[in-house]
Design a protein around this motif. Structure first.
Motif, PDB file in Angstrom:
ATOM      1  N   GLU A   1       0.793  -1.231   0.000  1.00 16.28           N
ATOM      2  CA  GLU A   1       0.000   0.000   0.000  1.00 16.28           C
ATOM      3  C   GLU A   1       0.826   1.282   0.000  1.00 16.28           C
ATOM      4  O   GLU A   1       0.289   2.361  -0.200  1.00 16.28           O
ATOM      5  CB  GLU A   1      -0.989   0.011   1.168  1.00 16.28           C
ATOM      6  CG  GLU A   1      -0.396  -0.297   2.535  1.00 16.28           C
ATOM      7  CD  GLU A   1      -0.574  -1.772   2.940  1.00 16.28           C
ATOM      8  OE1 GLU A   1       0.051  -2.640   2.299  1.00 16.28           O
ATOM      9  OE2 GLU A   1      -1.321  -2.028   3.901  1.00 16.28           O
TER      10      GLU A   1
ATOM     11  N   HIS B   1      -5.186  -0.251   0.745  1.00 14.78           N
ATOM     12  CA  HIS B   1      -4.768   0.210  -0.578  1.00 14.78           C
ATOM     13  C   HIS B   1      -4.865   1.729  -0.640  1.00 14.78           C
ATOM     14  O   HIS B   1      -5.424   2.377   0.248  1.00 14.78           O
ATOM     15  CB  HIS B   1      -5.604  -0.450  -1.683  1.00 14.78           C
ATOM     16  CG  HIS B   1      -6.998   0.071  -1.818  1.00 14.78           C
ATOM     17  ND1 HIS B   1      -7.988  -0.158  -0.882  1.00 14.78           N
ATOM     18  CD2 HIS B   1      -7.597   0.804  -2.803  1.00 14.78           C
ATOM     19  CE1 HIS B   1      -9.120   0.400  -1.280  1.00 14.78           C
ATOM     20  NE2 HIS B   1      -8.902   0.998  -2.438  1.00 14.78           N
TER      21      HIS B   1
ATOM     22  N   SER C   1      -3.834   3.314  -8.635  1.00 14.49           N
ATOM     23  CA  SER C   1      -4.047   2.668  -7.350  1.00 14.49           C
ATOM     24  C   SER C   1      -2.991   1.604  -7.107  1.00 14.49           C
ATOM     25  O   SER C   1      -2.343   1.120  -8.047  1.00 14.49           O
ATOM     26  CB  SER C   1      -5.451   2.046  -7.304  1.00 14.49           C
ATOM     27  OG  SER C   1      -5.638   1.149  -8.385  1.00 14.49           O
TER      28      SER C   1
ATOM     29  N   GLY D   1      -1.622  -1.538  -3.832  1.00 14.47           N
ATOM     30  CA  GLY D   1      -1.852  -2.194  -2.555  1.00 14.47           C
ATOM     31  C   GLY D   1      -2.725  -3.435  -2.704  1.00 14.47           C
ATOM     32  O   GLY D   1      -2.657  -4.147  -3.716  1.00 14.47           O
ATOM     33  N   ASP D   2      -3.541  -3.688  -1.698  1.00 12.38           N
ATOM     34  CA  ASP D   2      -4.385  -4.879  -1.661  1.00 12.38           C
ATOM     35  C   ASP D   2      -5.407  -4.865  -2.795  1.00 12.38           C
ATOM     36  O   ASP D   2      -6.052  -3.849  -3.051  1.00 12.38           O
ATOM     37  CB  ASP D   2      -5.092  -4.930  -0.303  1.00 12.38           C
ATOM     38  CG  ASP D   2      -5.952  -6.165  -0.134  1.00 12.38           C
ATOM     39  OD1 ASP D   2      -5.610  -7.218  -0.710  1.00 12.38           O
ATOM     40  OD2 ASP D   2      -6.961  -6.077   0.598  1.00 12.38           O
ATOM     41  N   ASN D   3      -5.551  -6.015  -3.457  1.00 17.34           N
ATOM     42  CA  ASN D   3      -6.462  -6.098  -4.597  1.00 17.34           C
ATOM     43  C   ASN D   3      -7.287  -7.382  -4.560  1.00 17.34           C
ATOM     44  O   ASN D   3      -7.804  -7.822  -5.577  1.00 17.34           O
ATOM     45  CB  ASN D   3      -5.663  -6.029  -5.907  1.00 17.34           C
ATOM     46  CG  ASN D   3      -6.519  -5.693  -7.111  1.00 17.34           C
ATOM     47  OD1 ASN D   3      -7.551  -5.040  -6.993  1.00 17.34           O
ATOM     48  ND2 ASN D   3      -6.087  -6.145  -8.282  1.00 17.34           N
TER      49      ASN D   3
ATOM     50  N   LEU E   1      -8.322  -2.299  -6.843  1.00 12.61           N
ATOM     51  CA  LEU E   1      -7.416  -1.473  -7.641  1.00 12.61           C
ATOM     52  C   LEU E   1      -8.019  -1.135  -9.006  1.00 12.61           C
ATOM     53  O   LEU E   1      -7.512  -0.247  -9.703  1.00 12.61           O
ATOM     54  CB  LEU E   1      -6.068  -2.168  -7.834  1.00 12.61           C
ATOM     55  CG  LEU E   1      -5.292  -2.501  -6.556  1.00 12.61           C
ATOM     56  CD1 LEU E   1      -3.879  -2.959  -6.905  1.00 12.61           C
ATOM     57  CD2 LEU E   1      -5.255  -1.327  -5.576  1.00 12.61           C
TER      58      LEU E   1
ATOM     59  N   ASN F   1      -2.472  -8.257  -5.962  1.00 14.17           N
ATOM     60  CA  ASN F   1      -1.930  -7.067  -5.301  1.00 14.17           C
ATOM     61  C   ASN F   1      -0.855  -6.417  -6.164  1.00 14.17           C
ATOM     62  O   ASN F   1      -0.173  -7.097  -6.956  1.00 14.17           O
ATOM     63  CB  ASN F   1      -1.316  -7.439  -3.954  1.00 14.17           C
ATOM     64  CG  ASN F   1      -2.351  -7.882  -2.940  1.00 14.17           C
ATOM     65  OD1 ASN F   1      -3.547  -7.926  -3.228  1.00 14.17           O
ATOM     66  ND2 ASN F   1      -1.898  -8.230  -1.742  1.00 14.17           N
TER      67      ASN F   1
END
Length: 257
Positions: free
Chosen positions: A193, A223, A235, A237-239, A244, A251
């Motif tokens: 992130e 994220h 965007s 980070g976490d996906n 995202l 990710n």
């Protein structure tokens, strides 16, 4: 729950809102400066710990120009540049030098000339009119940006940042936008992130390489997102849930369009 919008009763003339995403297990949400919902930490700011399912006025505060809320605490900036806070304070996120929960606003000490604020789950950040950033609260991931992982119950200056015009906070990371359009991040980086190409936590700000001409920033729990002046959105980070927006569920530790 409601799956279509409904009008909040007895509330008009609103110019800004704030809140936070849900957590697991579920806990209650809140809004400010007129607030509603459950108030187990005093986060409605009305001088009680009583639940309300209609708006109640936050007590003893006027002249507010900005608000923020994300965890179980809330903040307001007044027109004189002072910051006021209420709600949960376990980690010092109210910035009043204590860990006492507050059911009505108290001033954040040693802080003035504030232009913008942001709340994370248990930490808070503020941009002063001189472009410096100050933070307080939980710091276990370095999200205060002061070069330590020691929590603070009063504001400390984020290391090495000037020219900042906006700040955003998430569960445990913080993001700043400078007037030159660059983005700087610090704190938790388990899901990428921070956007620096690693999953290493940072306790001081690092610039995201290759990301320029940004005009707005925001954070989810894990994220981060940026809006560029050309209208594109980036965007990182976490996906896991596709947050995202890049047609994958993988990710990314660098910005993707």
């Amino acid at each position: 729950g409601r799956n279509i919008p409904v009008q909040v009763s007895s509330l008009s003339g609103v110019i800004a809102i704030a809140g936070r995403p849900p957590r697991t297990p579920p806990v209650t949400t809140h809004c400010t400066v007129s607030a509603r919902c459950r108030t187990n930490y005093g986060q409605l700011g009305d001088g009680t710990y009583t639940r309300s399912n209609t708006p109640v006025q936050v007590s003893g505060i006027r002249g507010v120009i900005a608000i923020a809320g994300w965890g179980d605490h809330s903040l307001a900036v007044k027109s004189d540049g002072t910051v006021w806070a209420w709600g949960e304070n376990t980690n010092g996120q109210l910035g009043d030098g204590t860990s006492i929960f507050r059911d009505s606003p108290v001033p954040v000490i040693k802080l003035s000339d504030v232009a913008a604020i942001a709340c994370g789950r248990a930490h808070t950040a503020a941009v002063k009119s001189d472009g410096t950033v100050w933070a307080w609260g939980l710091n276990s991931y370095g999200q205060l940006g002061d070069g330590t992982t020691v929590s603070k119950d009063t504001p400390v200056q984020v290391v090495g940042l000037t020219g900042v015009i906006a700040v955003a906070c998430a569960r445990a990371h913080t993001v700043a936008l400078k007037s030159d359009g660059t983005v700087w991040t610090w704190g938790d980086n388990e899901n990428g992130e921070l956007g620096d190409g690693t999953t290493k936590n940072r306790d001081i700000p690092m610039q995201i390489d290759g990301l320029r001409d940004v005009i707005a920033i925001t954070c989810g729990q894990y994220h981060t997102m940026a809006l560029k002046s050309d209208g594109t959105v980036w965007s990182w980070g976490d996906n896991r849930n596709g947050q995202l927006g890049n047609d994958t569920t993988t990710n990314s530790n660098t910005p993707v369009q």
